[in-house]
Design a protein around this motif. Sequence first.
Motif, PDB file in Angstrom:
ATOM      1  N   CYS B  19       0.839  -1.193   0.000  1.00  0.00           N
ATOM      2  CA  CYS B  19       0.000   0.000   0.000  1.00  0.00           C
ATOM      3  C   CYS B  19       0.873   1.241   0.000  1.00  0.00           C
ATOM      4  CB  CYS B  19      -0.914  -0.051   1.220  1.00  0.00           C
ATOM      5  SG  CYS B  19      -1.688   1.511   1.642  1.00  0.00           S
ATOM      6  N   GLN B  20       0.589   2.087  -0.940  1.00  0.00           N
ATOM      7  CA  GLN B  20       1.275   3.371  -1.102  1.00  0.00           C
ATOM      8  C   GLN B  20       1.649   4.010   0.242  1.00  0.00           C
ATOM      9  OE1 GLN B  20       2.034   5.026  -3.927  1.00  0.00           O
ATOM     10  NE2 GLN B  20       2.739   6.846  -2.853  1.00  0.00           N
ATOM     11  N   THR B  23       4.574   1.869   1.997  1.00  0.00           N
ATOM     12  CA  THR B  23       5.750   1.296   1.321  1.00  0.00           C
ATOM     13  C   THR B  23       7.027   1.876   1.891  1.00  0.00           C
ATOM     14  OG1 THR B  23       5.328   2.943  -0.395  1.00  0.00           O
ATOM     15  CG2 THR B  23       4.832   0.657  -0.934  1.00  0.00           C
ATOM     16  N   ASP B  87      -5.254   0.836  -2.262  1.00  0.00           N
ATOM     17  CA  ASP B  87      -5.651   2.169  -1.822  1.00  0.00           C
ATOM     18  C   ASP B  87      -6.014   2.151  -0.337  1.00  0.00           C
ATOM     19  OD1 ASP B  87      -5.380   3.115  -4.380  1.00  0.00           O
ATOM     20  OD2 ASP B  87      -7.515   2.933  -4.873  1.00  0.00           O
ATOM     21  N   ARG B 133       3.315  10.491   6.740  1.00  0.00           N
ATOM     22  CA  ARG B 133       2.765   9.723   5.623  1.00  0.00           C
ATOM     23  C   ARG B 133       1.254   9.842   5.577  1.00  0.00           C
ATOM     24  NH1 ARG B 133       5.508   5.068   3.545  1.00  0.00           N
ATOM     25  NH2 ARG B 133       7.750   5.228   3.951  1.00  0.00           N
ATOM     26  N   SER B 137      -1.076  11.201   2.601  1.00  0.00           N
ATOM     27  CA  SER B 137      -2.178  10.447   2.010  1.00  0.00           C
ATOM     28  C   SER B 137      -3.459  11.273   2.023  1.00  0.00           C
ATOM     29  CB  SER B 137      -2.364   9.154   2.773  1.00  0.00           C
ATOM     30  OG  SER B 137      -3.534   8.512   2.350  1.00  0.00           O
TER      31      SER B 137
END
Lengths: 238, 238
Positions: B19-20, B23, B87, B133, B137
Motif C-alpha cells: 500500500c502506497q 511502502t 488504496d 505519511r 495520504s
Amino acid sequence: MSTLAELKTFAITNTLRSCQLFTGLPPQDLANIAAVTVVKSLEKGEYLFHEGDVASGFYVIQRGAVNVHRVTATGKEQVIHVFRTGDSFAEVALAAPTGYPADARALENSQVLLVQKDGILTLLKRQPELALRMLGSMSSHLRVLVGQIEDLTVKDVETRLANWLVKRCPNPQSEALVKIELTTNKRVLAAELGTVSETFSRTLAKFRGLKLIAVKGKTLTVLSPAKLHALLKRNLGE
Amino acid sequence: MSTLAELKTFAITNTLRSCQLFTGLPPQDLANIAAVTVVKSLEKGEYLFHEGDVASGFYVIQRGAVNVHRVTATGKEQVIHVFRTGDSFAEVALAAPTGYPADARALENSQVLLVQKDGILTLLKRQPELALRMLGSMSSHLRVLVGQIEDLTVKDVETRLANWLVKRCPNPQSEALVKIELTTNKRVLAAELGTVSETFSRTLAKFRGLKLIAVKGKTLTVLSPAKLHALLKRNLGE
DNA sequence: ACGGTTATTTGACCTGAATCAAATTAATAC
DNA sequence: GTATTAATTTGATTCAGGTCAAATAACCGT
C-alpha cells in the motif's frame, strides 16, 4: 535576540494560539512554530498563490478573508471555500506533490501567517502531537469538501440557498427574526453557492415573495427560520 | 505466539507493504501496524460503513473495490471515489469528530484491512514519520476532491467523459488505439461522472459517431487519443 | 451633488441534461 | 435451449438555470 524580534514573535504566537489548529499547545511549541512563520500582508484582490505554484507552506489567517478557488478553462471561478480569521488552510502543502491544487485570493485587506513547509516538517518529526492536530485539521477540510460535492451536484439553487440561510440561524425551529450581514458582495456569495448573480438574485426574490426573508442592501433578515427550515426539509425530504 | 497468528500477521504485513501509504516502512513498523489491524471480507454490495457511523479506523483494500459515496435525500448516490487494491481511505476517521462523512460499499467481493483507530493513534504518537505519511495520504485525497469539485460543476458531460477517457490514455498525443476495460457497469461509471446512464449512453454514442471511440460490451477502444485530446482542449480551451 | 464605475435586478431566450417510457440487448437461472 | 431479470440504448418531453441585454440602484472620487 532583539526586542523587535521578540515583539514580532509575541504577535505571531498570539495569532497561532487563537487558531483552532494550535489552541492549547504549550508556549514553547507555539514559539517554535512562530520561529518558522512569516507574516504576509495582502491587499484586497491580491493573490496569495496560484494553482500549481510550488507550495512553500500552509497558512493561518490573522485578519481578513481568503477565497480558495479553482479557475476553470472557461474563466469561471469555482469557490472551494472562504477562510476567515483563525482558519488554517493549504495544509496540503506539507505532502509530497509540491504544487498547490487551487488558487487563493484575498477578499479584503488581510494579514496571514505562512507556516513554512521545511520548518514545520522538522517540528512535526519531533512533535507527534502536532502531527495529529494537522491530521485532524486536514480531515475536517476533507469533510467540508465531501459536503461541498453533495451540495453542488445534488441540490437546486433554491435548496442550496435555503440550506445556507438555515445554517446561519441559531435556532431553525424558532420564529425569531435572524439578521445576516453579508461580508462579501452577492456575486461572490452566488459563486460560493455554485451559481451566478442573476440566478441568486432571482432566488432571493422568490424567497422574498414567500415572505421567508427580507433583503435590504447587504442585510438579509430571515423572517421565519421555522418556515425556511420546513421548506428545506420539503425540498430534501421526499 | 501461535503459528496461525504469525501467518495472519505475515499476510497483513504483505498487504500493508504494497500500500502506497506504507511502502518502505521498516518491517518492525509494519508488524506494529499489523497488530492493530483486522481483516474484513465483504460480499459484493455489502456496506462497509454508513455516513455517521462511529469511525473505528481507516481502511486498506487488499482485494476488490469499494465505492465511497453520499446518498442524497432524494435517494440518489453521488460517488466520491472508487478505491481499489492497495488504496487506503477514510483516514478522516483518525480525527476528532467520530462519524464517517460518507457511505462505503463493496462493488465486488472484496477483502479490506481495518486499521483500528485507537491502535494506530498510539503508534502515530511514537512514529512521526508515519504521521507525515498519513498527512501526505490525506492531502492527496484532498487534491482528488478539489479536482472532483471542478469536474462536477464546470464541465458538461461530454467534456467530463473526454477527460475521463484521456486520463486513461498512456500518451494522449498519439494515434495508437487504447483499450479500456470497464470494471463496473455503466450506471456506476455514469454516477462517477456525475450523470445518469441515459446521458452517459448518449454521450458514448456521440463519440462513436465522431469515430473517436468504439464500444463493444465492457470494452471501450479509444480510436484516436490525439483527436479526443484535441476535443477536450477545444471544450476547455477557449 | 455630479459623473463614472460597479453591483444588482429584471426580462427574454436557449440549451444541457434529467426524467419518463419503451424498445433492445445482455446476463443468469432453470 | 427458454424464461426472467437486469443492463443498456433510444425517443420524447420538460425544466432549471446559464447567458445575453438592458434597466436600476449603490458606491466612489472629486
